[in-house]
Write an enzyme that holds these catalytic residues in place. Sequence first.
Site, PDB file in Angstrom:
ATOM      1  N   CYS A 110       1.371  21.694   0.985  1.00  0.00           N
ATOM      2  CA  CYS A 110       0.165  20.645   0.743  1.00  0.00           C
ATOM      3  C   CYS A 110       0.614  20.086  -0.598  1.00  0.00           C
ATOM      4  O   CYS A 110       0.922  20.695  -1.486  1.00  0.00           O
ATOM      5  CB  CYS A 110      -0.989  21.325   0.619  1.00  0.00           C
ATOM      6  SG  CYS A 110      -2.288  20.021   0.351  1.00  0.00           S
ATOM      7  N   HIS A 136      -4.319  18.878   9.565  1.00  0.00           N
ATOM      8  CA  HIS A 136      -3.915  19.030   8.109  1.00  0.00           C
ATOM      9  C   HIS A 136      -4.620  18.228   7.424  1.00  0.00           C
ATOM     10  O   HIS A 136      -5.512  18.253   6.349  1.00  0.00           O
ATOM     11  CB  HIS A 136      -2.587  19.205   7.828  1.00  0.00           C
ATOM     12  CG  HIS A 136      -2.309  19.263   6.426  1.00  0.00           C
ATOM     13  ND1 HIS A 136      -1.517  20.429   5.930  1.00  0.00           N
ATOM     14  CD2 HIS A 136      -2.720  18.682   5.138  1.00  0.00           C
ATOM     15  CE1 HIS A 136      -1.363  20.393   4.634  1.00  0.00           C
ATOM     16  NE2 HIS A 136      -2.093  19.423   4.101  1.00  0.00           N
ATOM     17  N   GLU A 137      -4.462  16.641   7.816  1.00  0.00           N
ATOM     18  CA  GLU A 137      -5.273  15.762   6.759  1.00  0.00           C
ATOM     19  C   GLU A 137      -6.746  15.706   7.257  1.00  0.00           C
ATOM     20  O   GLU A 137      -7.465  15.149   6.377  1.00  0.00           O
ATOM     21  CB  GLU A 137      -4.531  14.264   7.506  1.00  0.00           C
ATOM     22  CG  GLU A 137      -3.131  14.200   7.060  1.00  0.00           C
ATOM     23  CD  GLU A 137      -2.500  14.662   5.860  1.00  0.00           C
ATOM     24  OE1 GLU A 137      -3.258  14.345   4.729  1.00  0.00           O
ATOM     25  OE2 GLU A 137      -1.648  15.248   5.427  1.00  0.00           O
ATOM     26  N   HIS A 168      -8.464  17.969   5.225  1.00  0.00           N
ATOM     27  CA  HIS A 168      -8.591  17.386   3.575  1.00  0.00           C
ATOM     28  C   HIS A 168      -9.908  16.443   3.777  1.00  0.00           C
ATOM     29  O   HIS A 168     -10.782  16.490   2.975  1.00  0.00           O
ATOM     30  CB  HIS A 168      -7.306  16.352   3.512  1.00  0.00           C
ATOM     31  CG  HIS A 168      -6.423  17.255   2.780  1.00  0.00           C
ATOM     32  ND1 HIS A 168      -6.563  18.285   1.452  1.00  0.00           N
ATOM     33  CD2 HIS A 168      -4.996  17.085   3.003  1.00  0.00           C
ATOM     34  CE1 HIS A 168      -5.135  18.561   1.514  1.00  0.00           C
ATOM     35  NE2 HIS A 168      -4.465  18.281   2.136  1.00  0.00           N
TER      36      HIS A 168
HETATM   37 NI    NI Z   1      -2.507  18.685   2.271  1.00  0.00          NI
END
Ligand code: NI
Length: 179
Positions: free
Chosen positions: A101, A143-144, A147
Amino acid sequence: MPIPLYQIVRYPAPALANPTNPVITGGLGLERIVKRMVPTMRAVDGVGLASNQVGLSLSLATIEYRPRQQRDAPERVPLHVIVNPVILESSVEVSELQEGCLSCPGIELVVPRSTRIVVRFQNLTGQTVTETVSGFKARIYQHEIDHLNGQTILDQARGQRAIIAAYRAHPARFANGKQ
Ligand code: NI
Protein backbone atom coordinates in the site's frame (compact mmCIF):
# COMPACT_ATOMS: atom_id res chain seq x y z
CA MET A 1 2.44 24.33 -16.30
CA PRO A 2 2.58 20.82 -14.88
CA ILE A 3 0.01 19.94 -12.26
CA PRO A 4 1.63 19.66 -8.84
CA LEU A 5 1.42 16.17 -7.40
CA TYR A 6 -0.24 15.45 -4.10
CA GLN A 7 1.79 14.23 -1.20
CA ILE A 8 0.73 10.72 -0.19
CA VAL A 9 -0.08 10.46 3.48
CA ARG A 10 1.30 7.52 5.41
CA TYR A 11 0.14 5.41 8.30
CA PRO A 12 -0.62 6.49 11.06
CA ALA A 13 -2.16 9.65 9.53
CA PRO A 14 -5.69 10.08 10.91
CA ALA A 15 -7.03 10.64 7.37
CA LEU A 16 -6.41 6.95 6.69
CA ALA A 17 -8.39 5.79 9.71
CA ASN A 18 -11.58 7.77 9.15
CA PRO A 19 -14.33 6.87 6.69
CA THR A 20 -14.53 9.40 3.85
CA ASN A 21 -17.52 11.60 3.14
CA PRO A 22 -19.98 10.98 0.30
CA VAL A 23 -19.32 13.10 -2.77
CA ILE A 24 -21.67 15.09 -4.96
CA THR A 25 -20.64 14.40 -8.54
CA GLY A 26 -20.67 16.76 -11.49
CA GLY A 27 -18.73 19.68 -10.05
CA LEU A 28 -15.54 21.03 -11.54
CA GLY A 29 -13.85 20.69 -8.17
CA LEU A 30 -13.85 16.91 -8.47
CA GLU A 31 -12.28 16.99 -11.90
CA ARG A 32 -9.52 19.21 -10.62
CA ILE A 33 -8.84 16.78 -7.79
CA VAL A 34 -8.83 13.78 -10.11
CA LYS A 35 -6.48 15.56 -12.50
CA ARG A 36 -4.01 15.77 -9.66
CA MET A 37 -4.64 12.31 -8.24
CA VAL A 38 -3.98 10.47 -11.52
CA PRO A 39 -0.42 11.74 -12.04
CA THR A 40 0.22 11.26 -8.31
CA MET A 41 -0.83 7.61 -8.59
CA ARG A 42 1.20 7.07 -11.77
CA ALA A 43 4.32 8.73 -10.38
CA VAL A 44 4.55 6.05 -7.69
CA ASP A 45 3.38 3.14 -9.88
CA GLY A 46 0.19 2.72 -7.88
CA VAL A 47 -2.73 0.65 -9.16
CA GLY A 48 -5.20 2.65 -7.11
CA LEU A 49 -5.34 5.78 -5.02
CA ALA A 50 -8.07 6.70 -2.56
CA SER A 51 -8.67 10.39 -1.85
CA ASN A 52 -7.89 10.06 1.85
CA GLN A 53 -4.42 8.87 0.85
CA VAL A 54 -3.82 12.42 -0.31
CA GLY A 55 -5.48 13.87 2.77
CA LEU A 56 -8.96 14.50 1.32
CA SER A 57 -12.07 13.04 2.86
CA LEU A 58 -14.04 12.25 -0.28
CA SER A 59 -15.49 8.89 -1.25
CA LEU A 60 -13.51 8.74 -4.46
CA ALA A 61 -10.65 6.65 -5.80
CA THR A 62 -8.67 6.47 -9.03
CA ILE A 63 -7.82 3.03 -10.41
CA GLU A 64 -5.53 1.90 -13.23
CA TYR A 65 -3.56 -1.28 -13.72
CA ARG A 66 -1.14 -2.11 -16.49
CA PRO A 67 0.70 -5.44 -16.28
CA ARG A 68 4.42 -4.85 -16.58
CA GLN A 69 6.12 -8.16 -15.83
CA GLN A 70 5.44 -11.79 -16.56
CA ARG A 71 4.50 -12.53 -12.96
CA ASP A 72 1.94 -9.71 -12.82
CA ALA A 73 -1.78 -10.39 -12.98
CA PRO A 74 -2.60 -10.37 -16.69
CA GLU A 75 -5.83 -8.39 -16.84
CA ARG A 76 -5.40 -4.75 -17.66
CA VAL A 77 -7.69 -2.26 -15.89
CA PRO A 78 -8.06 1.02 -17.80
CA LEU A 79 -7.94 4.28 -15.88
CA HIS A 80 -11.22 5.14 -14.23
CA VAL A 81 -12.65 6.85 -11.19
CA ILE A 82 -15.05 5.33 -8.69
CA VAL A 83 -17.19 7.70 -6.64
CA ASN A 84 -19.25 6.70 -3.60
CA PRO A 85 -18.58 2.99 -4.16
CA VAL A 86 -20.54 0.39 -2.21
CA ILE A 87 -19.94 -3.35 -2.32
CA LEU A 88 -23.34 -4.98 -2.68
CA GLU A 89 -22.20 -8.62 -2.77
CA SER A 90 -18.97 -10.44 -2.05
CA SER A 91 -18.22 -13.99 -3.09
CA VAL A 92 -17.62 -16.51 -0.35
CA GLU A 93 -14.65 -17.71 -2.36
CA VAL A 94 -11.55 -15.75 -1.50
CA SER A 95 -8.00 -15.66 -2.78
CA GLU A 96 -4.95 -14.68 -0.80
CA LEU A 97 -2.19 -12.52 -2.19
CA GLN A 98 0.50 -10.24 -0.81
CA GLU A 99 -0.49 -6.62 -1.05
CA GLY A 100 1.43 -3.45 -0.52
CA CYS A 101 0.00 0.00 0.00
CA LEU A 102 1.35 3.43 -0.91
CA SER A 103 0.38 4.62 2.57
CA CYS A 104 2.10 1.73 4.34
CA PRO A 105 5.57 1.75 2.81
CA GLY A 106 7.95 -1.04 3.70
CA ILE A 107 5.46 -3.83 4.38
CA GLU A 108 3.57 -6.35 2.28
CA LEU A 109 0.88 -8.49 3.84
CA VAL A 110 -1.20 -11.44 2.73
CA VAL A 111 -4.76 -10.20 2.40
CA PRO A 112 -7.72 -12.48 1.66
CA ARG A 113 -10.13 -10.93 -0.81
CA SER A 114 -13.35 -12.11 -2.39
CA THR A 115 -12.66 -13.25 -5.91
CA ARG A 116 -15.85 -11.64 -7.20
CA ILE A 117 -17.84 -8.66 -5.99
CA VAL A 118 -20.84 -6.70 -7.13
CA VAL A 119 -20.12 -3.02 -6.69
CA ARG A 120 -22.18 0.10 -7.23
CA PHE A 121 -20.54 3.46 -7.74
CA GLN A 122 -20.88 6.68 -9.66
CA ASN A 123 -18.58 7.86 -12.38
CA LEU A 124 -17.35 11.42 -12.63
CA THR A 125 -20.38 12.55 -14.60
CA GLY A 126 -22.71 11.25 -11.91
CA GLN A 127 -23.97 8.14 -13.67
CA THR A 128 -24.60 5.23 -11.36
CA VAL A 129 -22.91 2.01 -12.43
CA THR A 130 -23.50 -1.45 -11.00
CA GLU A 131 -20.82 -3.88 -12.04
CA THR A 132 -19.66 -7.39 -11.29
CA VAL A 133 -15.91 -7.34 -10.85
CA SER A 134 -13.58 -10.31 -10.54
CA GLY A 135 -9.94 -11.27 -10.46
CA PHE A 136 -7.23 -8.72 -9.77
CA LYS A 137 -9.60 -5.85 -10.47
CA ALA A 138 -11.84 -7.08 -7.64
CA ARG A 139 -8.81 -7.07 -5.36
CA ILE A 140 -7.97 -3.47 -6.27
CA TYR A 141 -11.56 -2.41 -5.69
CA GLN A 142 -11.68 -4.01 -2.27
CA HIS A 143 -8.35 -2.44 -1.29
CA GLU A 144 -9.45 1.06 -2.35
CA ILE A 145 -12.95 0.77 -0.91
CA ASP A 146 -11.37 -0.32 2.38
CA HIS A 147 -9.35 2.91 2.31
CA LEU A 148 -12.50 4.95 1.73
CA ASN A 149 -14.01 3.19 4.75
CA GLY A 150 -10.99 4.04 6.91
CA GLN A 151 -9.19 0.69 6.68
CA THR A 152 -5.83 -0.41 5.35
CA ILE A 153 -4.03 -3.71 4.74
CA LEU A 154 -2.96 -3.52 8.40
CA ASP A 155 -6.61 -4.07 9.32
CA GLN A 156 -7.42 -6.58 6.60
CA ALA A 157 -4.41 -8.92 6.62
CA ARG A 158 -4.86 -12.48 7.77
CA GLY A 159 -2.67 -13.46 10.74
CA GLN A 160 0.82 -11.91 10.68
CA ARG A 161 0.01 -10.22 13.98
CA ALA A 162 3.55 -9.79 15.24
CA ILE A 163 4.78 -8.00 12.14
CA ILE A 164 1.66 -5.82 12.00
CA ALA A 165 2.14 -4.84 15.65
CA ALA A 166 5.79 -4.02 14.93
CA TYR A 167 4.74 -1.91 11.96
CA ARG A 168 2.11 -0.03 13.95
CA ALA A 169 4.69 0.71 16.65
CA HIS A 170 7.45 1.92 14.31
CA PRO A 171 6.21 2.47 10.75
CA ALA A 172 9.16 4.70 9.87
CA ARG A 173 11.62 1.87 10.51
CA PHE A 174 9.87 -0.24 7.89
CA ALA A 175 9.60 2.63 5.43
CA ASN A 176 13.34 3.15 5.74
CA GLY A 177 14.06 -0.56 5.44
CA LYS A 178 15.60 -0.82 8.90
CA GLN A 179 13.24 -3.16 10.72
NI1 NI B 1 -3.49 1.27 -0.25
